[in-house]
Design a protein around this motif. Sequence first.
Motif, PDB file in Angstrom:
ATOM      1  N   GLY A  20      -0.262  10.119  -2.430  1.00 18.71           N
ATOM      2  CA  GLY A  20       0.858   9.538  -2.645  1.00 18.71           C
ATOM      3  C   GLY A  20       1.565   9.841  -1.256  1.00 18.71           C
ATOM      4  O   GLY A  20       2.744   9.345  -1.130  1.00 18.71           O
ATOM      5  N   TRP A  21       1.092  10.594  -0.570  1.00 20.00           N
ATOM      6  CA  TRP A  21       1.847  11.155   0.963  1.00 20.00           C
ATOM      7  C   TRP A  21       1.076  10.564   2.025  1.00 20.00           C
ATOM      8  O   TRP A  21       1.733  10.569   3.309  1.00 20.00           O
ATOM      9  CB  TRP A  21       2.108  12.695   1.011  1.00 20.00           C
ATOM     10  CG  TRP A  21       3.253  12.959   0.201  1.00 20.00           C
ATOM     11  CD1 TRP A  21       3.053  13.540  -1.096  1.00 20.00           C
ATOM     12  CD2 TRP A  21       4.525  12.714   0.367  1.00 20.00           C
ATOM     13  NE1 TRP A  21       4.288  13.750  -1.584  1.00 20.00           N
ATOM     14  CE2 TRP A  21       5.225  13.283  -0.934  1.00 20.00           C
ATOM     15  CE3 TRP A  21       5.403  12.334   1.265  1.00 20.00           C
ATOM     16  CZ2 TRP A  21       6.781  13.247  -1.022  1.00 20.00           C
ATOM     17  CZ3 TRP A  21       6.904  12.286   1.399  1.00 20.00           C
ATOM     18  CH2 TRP A  21       7.405  12.925  -0.005  1.00 20.00           C
ATOM     19  N   MET A  79      -4.186  11.687   7.389  1.00 19.44           N
ATOM     20  CA  MET A  79      -3.512  10.442   7.572  1.00 19.44           C
ATOM     21  C   MET A  79      -2.164  10.292   7.203  1.00 19.44           C
ATOM     22  O   MET A  79      -1.791   9.262   6.451  1.00 19.44           O
ATOM     23  CB  MET A  79      -4.634   9.311   6.496  1.00 19.44           C
ATOM     24  CG  MET A  79      -5.875   9.382   6.883  1.00 19.44           C
ATOM     25  SD  MET A  79      -6.951   8.129   5.962  1.00 19.44           S
ATOM     26  CE  MET A  79      -7.088   8.913   4.357  1.00 19.44           C
ATOM     27  N   MET A  80      -1.465  11.195   7.869  1.00 15.68           N
ATOM     28  CA  MET A  80       0.244  11.047   7.648  1.00 15.68           C
ATOM     29  C   MET A  80       0.442  11.984   8.785  1.00 15.68           C
ATOM     30  O   MET A  80      -0.348  12.512   9.563  1.00 15.68           O
ATOM     31  CB  MET A  80       0.543  11.870   6.415  1.00 15.68           C
ATOM     32  CG  MET A  80       0.179  13.163   6.237  1.00 15.68           C
ATOM     33  SD  MET A  80       0.689  14.248   4.889  1.00 15.68           S
ATOM     34  CE  MET A  80      -0.640  13.570   3.886  1.00 15.68           C
ATOM     35  N   PRO A  81       1.906  11.623   9.292  1.00 16.89           N
ATOM     36  CA  PRO A  81       2.305  12.249  10.572  1.00 16.89           C
ATOM     37  C   PRO A  81       2.623  13.726  10.568  1.00 16.89           C
ATOM     38  O   PRO A  81       3.760  14.113  10.906  1.00 16.89           O
ATOM     39  CB  PRO A  81       3.413  11.290  11.027  1.00 16.89           C
ATOM     40  CG  PRO A  81       4.194  10.904   9.662  1.00 16.89           C
ATOM     41  CD  PRO A  81       3.017  10.693   8.634  1.00 16.89           C
ATOM     42  N   THR A  96       0.631  -1.291   0.089  1.00 17.27           N
ATOM     43  CA  THR A  96       0.035   0.054   0.003  1.00 17.27           C
ATOM     44  C   THR A  96       0.777   1.278  -0.003  1.00 17.27           C
ATOM     45  O   THR A  96       0.295   2.486  -0.200  1.00 17.27           O
ATOM     46  CB  THR A  96      -0.945  -0.119   1.173  1.00 17.27           C
ATOM     47  OG1 THR A  96      -0.256   0.123   2.541  1.00 17.27           O
ATOM     48  CG2 THR A  96      -1.726  -1.278   1.386  1.00 17.27           C
ATOM     49  N   GLY A  97       2.143   1.107   0.307  1.00 15.91           N
ATOM     50  CA  GLY A  97       3.007   2.250   0.556  1.00 15.91           C
ATOM     51  C   GLY A  97       2.678   3.117   1.729  1.00 15.91           C
ATOM     52  O   GLY A  97       3.225   4.291   1.741  1.00 15.91           O
ATOM     53  N   LEU A 132      -0.595  18.254   0.207  1.00 11.95           N
ATOM     54  CA  LEU A 132      -2.259  18.495  -0.302  1.00 11.95           C
ATOM     55  C   LEU A 132      -2.550  18.272  -1.545  1.00 11.95           C
ATOM     56  O   LEU A 132      -1.716  18.382  -2.498  1.00 11.95           O
ATOM     57  CB  LEU A 132      -2.457  19.911   0.186  1.00 11.95           C
ATOM     58  CG  LEU A 132      -2.641  20.195   1.789  1.00 11.95           C
ATOM     59  CD1 LEU A 132      -2.908  21.755   1.865  1.00 11.95           C
ATOM     60  CD2 LEU A 132      -3.570  19.455   2.657  1.00 11.95           C
ATOM     61  N   ASN A 133      -3.647  18.074  -1.697  1.00 10.62           N
ATOM     62  CA  ASN A 133      -4.150  17.507  -3.165  1.00 10.62           C
ATOM     63  C   ASN A 133      -4.241  19.275  -3.955  1.00 10.62           C
ATOM     64  O   ASN A 133      -4.000  20.007  -3.152  1.00 10.62           O
ATOM     65  CB  ASN A 133      -5.357  16.709  -3.233  1.00 10.62           C
ATOM     66  CG  ASN A 133      -6.605  17.611  -2.642  1.00 10.62           C
ATOM     67  OD1 ASN A 133      -6.697  18.694  -2.277  1.00 10.62           O
ATOM     68  ND2 ASN A 133      -7.394  16.691  -2.579  1.00 10.62           N
ATOM     69  N   GLN A 134      -4.645  19.167  -5.147  1.00 15.48           N
ATOM     70  CA  GLN A 134      -4.580  20.595  -5.621  1.00 15.48           C
ATOM     71  C   GLN A 134      -5.697  21.326  -5.236  1.00 15.48           C
ATOM     72  O   GLN A 134      -5.491  22.679  -5.383  1.00 15.48           O
ATOM     73  CB  GLN A 134      -4.391  20.332  -7.201  1.00 15.48           C
ATOM     74  CG  GLN A 134      -3.464  19.987  -7.879  1.00 15.48           C
ATOM     75  CD  GLN A 134      -3.286  19.994  -9.341  1.00 15.48           C
ATOM     76  OE1 GLN A 134      -4.452  20.035  -9.852  1.00 15.48           O
ATOM     77  NE2 GLN A 134      -2.178  20.262  -9.881  1.00 15.48           N
ATOM     78  N   LYS A 135      -6.603  20.788  -4.807  1.00 15.23           N
ATOM     79  CA  LYS A 135      -7.742  21.783  -4.416  1.00 15.23           C
ATOM     80  C   LYS A 135      -7.609  22.178  -3.064  1.00 15.23           C
ATOM     81  O   LYS A 135      -8.447  22.766  -2.609  1.00 15.23           O
ATOM     82  CB  LYS A 135      -9.137  20.928  -4.822  1.00 15.23           C
ATOM     83  CG  LYS A 135      -9.491  21.203  -6.078  1.00 15.23           C
ATOM     84  CD  LYS A 135     -10.878  20.622  -6.301  1.00 15.23           C
ATOM     85  CE  LYS A 135     -11.295  20.366  -7.617  1.00 15.23           C
ATOM     86  NZ  LYS A 135     -12.398  19.174  -7.925  1.00 15.23           N
ATOM     87  N   ARG A 136      -6.717  21.617  -2.323  1.00 15.49           N
ATOM     88  CA  ARG A 136      -6.346  21.593  -0.684  1.00 15.49           C
ATOM     89  C   ARG A 136      -7.476  21.293  -0.125  1.00 15.49           C
ATOM     90  O   ARG A 136      -7.967  21.720   0.971  1.00 15.49           O
ATOM     91  CB  ARG A 136      -6.200  23.182  -0.686  1.00 15.49           C
ATOM     92  CG  ARG A 136      -4.940  23.633  -1.133  1.00 15.49           C
ATOM     93  CD  ARG A 136      -4.631  25.225  -0.874  1.00 15.49           C
ATOM     94  NE  ARG A 136      -4.860  25.531   0.473  1.00 15.49           N
ATOM     95  CZ  ARG A 136      -3.695  25.734   1.071  1.00 15.49           C
ATOM     96  NH1 ARG A 136      -2.547  25.504   0.531  1.00 15.49           N
ATOM     97  NH2 ARG A 136      -3.820  26.253   2.437  1.00 15.49           N
ATOM     98  N   THR A 137      -8.242  20.149  -0.523  1.00 15.22           N
ATOM     99  CA  THR A 137      -9.599  19.582   0.295  1.00 15.22           C
ATOM    100  C   THR A 137      -8.937  18.437   0.731  1.00 15.22           C
ATOM    101  O   THR A 137      -9.977  17.633   1.291  1.00 15.22           O
ATOM    102  CB  THR A 137     -10.533  19.269  -0.909  1.00 15.22           C
ATOM    103  OG1 THR A 137      -9.959  18.533  -1.935  1.00 15.22           O
ATOM    104  CG2 THR A 137     -11.065  20.498  -1.404  1.00 15.22           C
ATOM    105  N   GLY A 138      -8.010  17.966   0.781  1.00 16.63           N
ATOM    106  CA  GLY A 138      -7.525  16.532   1.446  1.00 16.63           C
ATOM    107  C   GLY A 138      -6.114  16.363   0.926  1.00 16.63           C
ATOM    108  O   GLY A 138      -5.420  17.267   0.378  1.00 16.63           O
ATOM    109  N   PRO A 139      -5.775  15.251   1.482  1.00 12.69           N
ATOM    110  CA  PRO A 139      -4.128  14.799   1.305  1.00 12.69           C
ATOM    111  C   PRO A 139      -4.100  14.435  -0.241  1.00 12.69           C
ATOM    112  O   PRO A 139      -4.875  13.851  -1.085  1.00 12.69           O
ATOM    113  CB  PRO A 139      -3.967  13.610   2.253  1.00 12.69           C
ATOM    114  CG  PRO A 139      -5.108  13.009   2.190  1.00 12.69           C
ATOM    115  CD  PRO A 139      -6.512  14.017   2.320  1.00 12.69           C
TER     116      PRO A 139
END
Length: 475
Positions: free
Chosen positions: A332-333, A372-374, A95-96, A322-329
């Motif tokens: 990939g990270w 969902m990342m540190p 899953t990475g 952040l994703n491009q719309k800044r609405t979540g991660p």
Amino acid sequence: MTIDTAQLVAVIREVLAEHDGGPPRAAAPSTPRPGVQGDGVFADMDGAVNAAAAAAQEYRRCTMADRRRFVSAIREVMLKPENLDNMSVQAVIETGMGNAEHKYLKNKAAAEGTPGVEDLETTAWSGDEGLTTVEYSAYGVIGAITPTTNPTETVTCNSIGMLAAGNAVVFSPHPRAKNLTLWQVRQLNQALRAAGAPENLIVTVSEPSIENTNKMIAHPGVKMLVATGGPGIVKTVLSSGKKAIGAGAGNPPVVVDATADIGYAAKCIVDGASFDNNVPCTAEKEIVAVDAVADLLKFEMVKQGAYEASAEEVRRIEALVLNQKRTGPDTGWVGKPAAEILRAIGVEPPAGVRLIVCEVDASHPFVVHELMMPVIGLVRVPDVDAAIALAVELEHGYRHTAIMHSRDVKALTRMGREIQTTIFVKNGPSFNGLGIGGEGFPTFTIAGPTGEGLTRTRNFARVRRCVLIGDLNVR
Ligand code: NAD
């Protein structure tokens, strides 16, 4: 670049072995065999559901002692050291996401502690009219959709609960966890066969996909659906017209007030928010701290392995994760280690860094969205009332998980009443609410939207009343 899996496993294994005598270190993991059918793996969804339906019919003729034996067989095979090792290491590789050592703990907790047949308590009334029993009875075939973030833990936990309740189960795993889930389904089938269970009580398809999940949801042979994942899949199962359990997304706030033991709170927050690199839906996702203790809290968190990002570094982390719309991660990270994130923004990570803390305002994506990342946002507020109000807002009414550090019983009570979450951990790391280090059984399917809470065997069963008139009352 192609990744040499064997080499990667060896490296992870070495790192784990060095760390604290950490658990995973058994023989090389078995190579998953995607595409190969048998042992519960089917070429198409129709075949899988039909086989599970036949298994469920046969299962009805088994005794409760049989069920107990099958559940024990699941626990035993999932607790084999080499299997715990394989699931923990391979989940990170495939899953990475996440941290193999923590996944080991989660897998172990799921196999050891998930309630079994004993959870099916019968109620009885006896009196002048006779005897009535109310029993938990199987649905038949359950369709279970599992997430990338706890891929094997959810399969273990659902398999135990669903089979203990007398059902067969069709798993629809996330495609990103395909190989490992196929491997796990095969292991479970081999163990169940050795224990004398009907064939195909646990099945899946060799090519999991959204299309196959939708086929499973619509299949008339599937009588109940259990979705563990984000809001999309929960909505889909709840719109299916079938009995469904939805275990959806969370955005757990952790509140720290002025009465808290700050050194201890800092340790709990770093432990909880860095657990499995923050992928658990229950992990602390944002901190709301009262102004009087916010600086001390950050100072203590740094002592526990957190890195405090400067305003400029926060901007670089934003641009990265952040994703491009800044609405979540950016997916990939998700679940990447803190050190990797720091390196990617040009900061040499301090030794042992586990978490990145970013002081931001209350509308920042780091606190509004589940990352969902540190990387955890910290918002400073004037007092505990403002902290509770902001925590309620940031939880978005998901009714999932919240955490609070305080020695003020009134404030703890107020928070519990206001936030209305399924799990509320007081003065501990979030994973204590999962039955890891706290009282209570573990589960990896936490049903806030549909209200079952921390799911257990009885949630996978129908309630049936049997009435005998006039007799078998012996009082
Ligand atoms: P996800 O929603 O992307 O995927 C979950 C599962 O649903 C996967 O098997 C996926 O293939 C399937 N799926 C997703 N969208 C679908 C669609 N439109 N049609 C058919 N199938 C679909 O979630 P994820 O990234 O695997 O897991 C993380 C999310 O799950 C987070 O939001 C986390 O909070 C939540 N989660 C909740 C719990 C809980 O118990 N409440 C447990 C673990 C994860």
